[in-house]
Design an enzyme around this catalytic site. Structure first.
Site, PDB file in Angstrom:
ATOM      1  CD  GLU A  76      -2.771   1.253   2.247  1.00 41.08           C
ATOM      2  OE1 GLU A  76      -2.528   0.364   3.433  1.00 41.08           O
ATOM      3  OE2 GLU A  76      -3.632   2.188   1.859  1.00 41.08           O
ATOM      4  CG  ASP A  96      -2.880  -2.552   4.418  1.00 40.46           C
ATOM      5  OD1 ASP A  96      -2.373  -1.655   4.625  1.00 40.46           O
ATOM      6  OD2 ASP A  96      -4.142  -2.584   4.253  1.00 40.46           O
ATOM      7  CB  ILE A  98      -1.780  -0.356   9.891  1.00 42.93           C
ATOM      8  CG1 ILE A  98      -0.337  -0.114  10.714  1.00 42.93           C
ATOM      9  CG2 ILE A  98      -2.475  -0.493  10.346  1.00 42.93           C
ATOM     10  CD1 ILE A  98      -0.067   1.215  11.223  1.00 42.93           C
ATOM     11  CG  ASP A  99      -7.301  -3.508   5.720  1.00 48.07           C
ATOM     12  OD1 ASP A  99      -7.368  -2.665   5.067  1.00 48.07           O
ATOM     13  OD2 ASP A  99      -7.847  -3.929   5.807  1.00 48.07           O
ATOM     14  CB  THR A 101      -4.593   3.207   8.905  1.00 50.69           C
ATOM     15  OG1 THR A 101      -4.192   2.641   7.795  1.00 50.69           O
ATOM     16  CG2 THR A 101      -3.247   4.576   9.143  1.00 50.69           C
ATOM     17  CG  ASP A 225      -7.725  -2.424   1.554  1.00 51.20           C
ATOM     18  OD1 ASP A 225      -7.168  -1.562   2.204  1.00 51.20           O
ATOM     19  OD2 ASP A 225      -8.210  -1.396   0.663  1.00 51.20           O
TER      20      ASP A 225
HETATM   21  C1  LIP Z   1      -8.717   0.718   4.647  1.00 49.40           C
HETATM   22  C2  LIP Z   1      -9.911  -0.630   4.602  1.00 49.40           C
HETATM   23  C3  LIP Z   1     -11.870   0.110   5.277  1.00 49.40           C
HETATM   24  C4  LIP Z   1     -11.535   1.395   3.733  1.00 49.40           C
HETATM   25  C5  LIP Z   1     -11.054   1.983   3.820  1.00 49.40           C
HETATM   26  C6  LIP Z   1      -9.151   1.983   3.866  1.00 49.40           C
HETATM   27  P1  LIP Z   1      -6.042   0.777   5.172  1.00 49.40           P
HETATM   28  O1  LIP Z   1      -7.827   0.484   4.740  1.00 49.40           O
HETATM   29  O2  LIP Z   1      -9.823  -1.503   4.806  1.00 49.40           O
HETATM   30  O3  LIP Z   1     -12.288  -1.525   4.631  1.00 49.40           O
HETATM   31  O4  LIP Z   1     -13.187   1.564   3.955  1.00 49.40           O
HETATM   32  O5  LIP Z   1     -11.372   3.399   2.761  1.00 49.40           O
HETATM   33  O6  LIP Z   1      -9.430   1.752   2.276  1.00 49.40           O
HETATM   34  O7  LIP Z   1      -6.476   2.735   4.227  1.00 49.40           O
HETATM   35  O8  LIP Z   1      -6.862   1.656   6.445  1.00 49.40           O
HETATM   36  O9  LIP Z   1      -4.900   0.736   4.748  1.00 49.40           O
END
Ligand code: LIP
Length: 287
Positions: A76, A96, A98-99, A101, A225
């Protein structure tokens, strides 16, 4: 590029290393929870990145690179800083760091490290680790999905009326996109037990895989993601599709996963399409 042949002992090694690196990344994330974070925004005020995202991604990629020097990477934060999102048949780690964040920034417990290894453009190994809850989700194609060694199985609910649906607002705040999302949620909430928004696509997919919700859909996600969640849901017996009902396309920035096709179809009939630019031109089906 020709199809790559892989030995099952190699797959075991890839999974083992991915679990180890996710645990190490989890330690970095947990210690970062205690200190003040420098937050930057990307495409909107809800699209956040911290030094920890960048640090963890570098750490994960350098570990894999040392162990598997011929492998490729899509991360990412690397893509955000200008690297191309290109997928070939070669083993490619989609990461990713931290999914969720925003959840991490707020210490809301649904954030995780998401790592999928694609070979011949299909996820073969998946690891999603939530260090806050110490939940390690893993899957190997053809061998089931697990959370902390307990085998996962999706829910057997097949009527939307009895279903709990996970959905996200995503990070775009474009008014037209927001209107479509809210209208869709309104339709679904009137026909189901309810909607939950956790702020992490990977976590949402793992919960569907665990039978703790019947479906999750989102427009605007990226391949990092969903690369790992895709295999975890399939290996737990669920379906992962494009919101049009056709095969999921990992680069299309939209996904629905569900415990079964009946639930997927009922949710799909209520969705409004929200358009996003693709991650890349290739069509990448997880099937
Ligand atoms: C997030 C996603 C979340 C989505 C956000 C974002 P990040 O990933 O997992 O479901 O709604 O738009 O993409 O940016 O925290 O890695």
């Amino acid at each position: 590029m020709d199809k790559i042949e892989v030995k099952s002992s190699d797959i075991d090694e890839y999974l083992r290393v991915a679990i180890d690196v996710a645990k190490e990344a989890g330690k970095v994330i947990c210690s970062a929870l205690e200190v003040e974070k420098r937050i930057e925004t990307k495409e909107s005020l809800a699209d956040l990145v911290t030094e920890t995202d960048q640090q963890v991604e570098k750490m994960i990629i350098s570990t894999f690179h040392q162990k598997f020097p011929t492998h490729c990477f899509i991360g990412e934060e690397s893509v955000s800083s200008g690297e191309k999102c290109t997928l070939t048949n070669a083993p490619t780690w989609i990461i990713d760091p931290i999914d969720g964040t925003t959840n991490f920034v707020h210490r809301f417990q649904f954030s995780c490290i998401s790592i999928g290894l694609l070979i011949n453009k299909r996820t073969e190994v998946a690891v999603v680790f939530n260090p806050n809850l110490d939940h390690m989700y893993t899957a190997k194609r053809g061998h089931g999905a697990y959370c902390n060694n307990t085998k996962l199985k999706v829910s057997d609910v097949n009527n939307l009326q009895n279903a709990l649906i996970l959905a996200e607002f995503g990070s775009s705040r474009d008014p037209e996109k927001m209107t479509k999302r809210v209208e869709t949620m309104h339709r679904i909430v009137n026909k189901s037990h309810g909607i939950r928004s956790l702020g992490s696509a990977a976590m949402a997919m793992c919960l569907v895989a665990s039978g703790r919700g019947e479906a999750y859909y989102e427009y605007g996600i990226h391949c990092w993601d969903v690369a790992a969640g895709d295999l975890i849901v399939r290996e737990a017996g669920g379906v992962v599709l494009d919101p049009s009902g056709s095969d999921m396309d990992m680069m299309a920035r939209r996904v629905i996963c569900a415990c079964n096709k009946d639930i997927a179809d009922q949710v799909i009939s209520l969705l409004q399409t929200v358009e996003f630019e693709r991650d890349s031109e290739e069509v990448v089906s997880g099937k």
